[in-house]
Write a protein that holds these residues in place. Structure first.
Motif, PDB file in Angstrom:
ATOM      1  N   LEU A   1      -0.703   6.237   6.561  1.00 36.59           N
ATOM      2  CA  LEU A   1      -0.032   7.203   5.685  1.00 36.59           C
ATOM      3  C   LEU A   1      -1.024   7.936   4.794  1.00 36.59           C
ATOM      4  N   ASP A   2      -0.614   9.113   4.320  1.00 35.12           N
ATOM      5  CA  ASP A   2      -1.431   9.841   3.347  1.00 35.12           C
ATOM      6  C   ASP A   2      -1.602   8.998   2.094  1.00 35.12           C
ATOM      7  N   VAL A   3      -2.745   9.158   1.453  1.00 32.07           N
ATOM      8  CA  VAL A   3      -3.051   8.369   0.253  1.00 32.07           C
ATOM      9  C   VAL A   3      -1.955   8.530  -0.804  1.00 32.07           C
ATOM     10  N   SER A   4      -1.415   9.746  -0.946  1.00 26.59           N
ATOM     11  CA  SER A   4      -0.397  10.000  -1.973  1.00 26.59           C
ATOM     12  C   SER A   4       0.881   9.190  -1.718  1.00 26.59           C
ATOM     13  N   ILE A   5       1.148   8.887  -0.441  1.00 23.34           N
ATOM     14  CA  ILE A   5       2.368   8.162  -0.062  1.00 23.34           C
ATOM     15  C   ILE A   5       2.128   6.650  -0.071  1.00 23.34           C
ATOM     16  N   GLN A   6       0.865   6.249   0.125  1.00 22.86           N
ATOM     17  CA  GLN A   6       0.556   4.817   0.236  1.00 22.86           C
ATOM     18  C   GLN A   6       1.073   4.036  -0.969  1.00 22.86           C
ATOM     19  N   ALA A   7       0.787   4.539  -2.166  1.00 24.21           N
ATOM     20  CA  ALA A   7       1.164   3.807  -3.385  1.00 24.21           C
ATOM     21  C   ALA A   7       2.683   3.659  -3.477  1.00 24.21           C
ATOM     22  N   GLU A   8       3.413   4.700  -3.085  1.00 24.55           N
ATOM     23  CA  GLU A   8       4.890   4.631  -3.123  1.00 24.55           C
ATOM     24  C   GLU A   8       5.403   3.501  -2.236  1.00 24.55           C
ATOM     25  N   VAL A   9       4.849   3.407  -1.030  1.00 24.34           N
ATOM     26  CA  VAL A   9       5.318   2.395  -0.082  1.00 24.34           C
ATOM     27  C   VAL A   9       4.915   0.995  -0.559  1.00 24.34           C
ATOM     28  N   LEU A  10       3.699   0.870  -1.112  1.00 26.34           N
ATOM     29  CA  LEU A  10       3.266  -0.435  -1.633  1.00 26.34           C
ATOM     30  C   LEU A  10       4.130  -0.865  -2.810  1.00 26.34           C
ATOM     31  N   ASN A  11       4.452   0.077  -3.694  1.00 23.95           N
ATOM     32  CA  ASN A  11       5.311  -0.259  -4.838  1.00 23.95           C
ATOM     33  C   ASN A  11       6.707  -0.658  -4.366  1.00 23.95           C
TER      34      ASN A  11
END
Length: 250
Positions: free
Chosen positions: A169-179
């Motif tokens: 995933l794009d870096v901007s989306i990674q954090a959303e999915v991890l959270n």
């Protein structure tokens, strides 16, 4: 350990002449998020495939909640243990709607309240009900991975095996999915094993981690040791230095 959700003892896996996992042993406590880290080829994804029942060619002992696991798992096992794959593009069937994808595991397991479960699980992963009748090509990468997570959760398992769940995933989306994954673990009291080559991801998600190299365990540490940058072994220090350098460059 009485509260072990997952226990692996002297696991060995070979592909032809290649011995990819060597005498690997570790335990994961109930409700814990446990990381497997290492470079490409260290054997970490192979461990997940063995735990999930996808790879049946192994020796050693595996126990889930204290019950020894055979090489061929039964249906009850899959209600209990589910896997989220790395590639949300490859893991969803292109000709099946989100609804089909979520309904299929429930049909296999004879679960009757499919309608209610689908609505709830979509809401839990942050997708509107209107997404039920979309196809994968109508979704972004992050939305596809949310559907893949929903598919893993729809059987209400207690253990999720996460194979690099954000690396495609794009870096901007990674954090959303991890959270999202972190929140779901708290809400559903799940146990996670997270495979990643990215120590920042493991630092964010896990309480403990095992560093692997060439199929062997190099060092097990608490995430505080990682944060303090104080691993005992030279290889783990090297991995940490490489990871920090990579992030700065990015």
């Amino acid at each position: 350990m009485t509260n072990a959700a997952i226990s692996v003892d002297k696991l060995n896996v070979s592909f032809g002449d290649s011995h990819v996992v060597k005498d690997l042993s570790f335990e994961v406590r109930r409700g814990e998020s446990y990381g497997l880290v290492g470079e490409s080829g260290s054997g970490k994804s192979t461990v997940l495939r063995v735990l999930s029942g996808l790879n049946r060619d192994w020796s050693g002992a595996i126990a889930i909640d204290g019950a020894a696991q055979p090489k061929v798992r039964d249906k009850a096992f899959h209600r209990h243990v589910q896997m989220v794959f790395q590639d949300p593009y490859g893991s969803l069937h292109p000709k099946k709607t989100v609804d089909d994808t979520l309904a299929e595991p429930m049909a296999i397991h004879g679960i009757r309240d499919a309608e209610a479960r689908i609505g709830k699980v979509l809401s839990d992963v942050g997708l509107p009900a209107s997404f039920r009748f979309r196809y994968p090509h109508q979704l972004s990468g992050g939305q596809r991975q949310r559907v893949a997570i929903a598919r893993a959760l729809v059987l209400e398992p207690s253990i999720l095996l996460l194979d690099e769940p954000t690396s495609a995933l794009d870096v901007s989306i990674q954090a959303e999915v991890l959270n999202l994954l972190a929140a779901l673990r708290q809400e559903r009291k799940l146990t996670y094993i997270l495979v990643s080559h990215d120590l920042a991801v493991v630092g964010h998600m896990c309480e403990r981690l095992l560093v692997m190299q060439f199929g062997r365990a190099v060092e097990e540490m608490a995430v505080e040791t990682l944060a303090a940058r104080q691993p005992r072994t030279a290889y783990a220090q090297q991995l940490l230095a490489a990871s920090a350098g990579f992030r700065r460059a990015g």
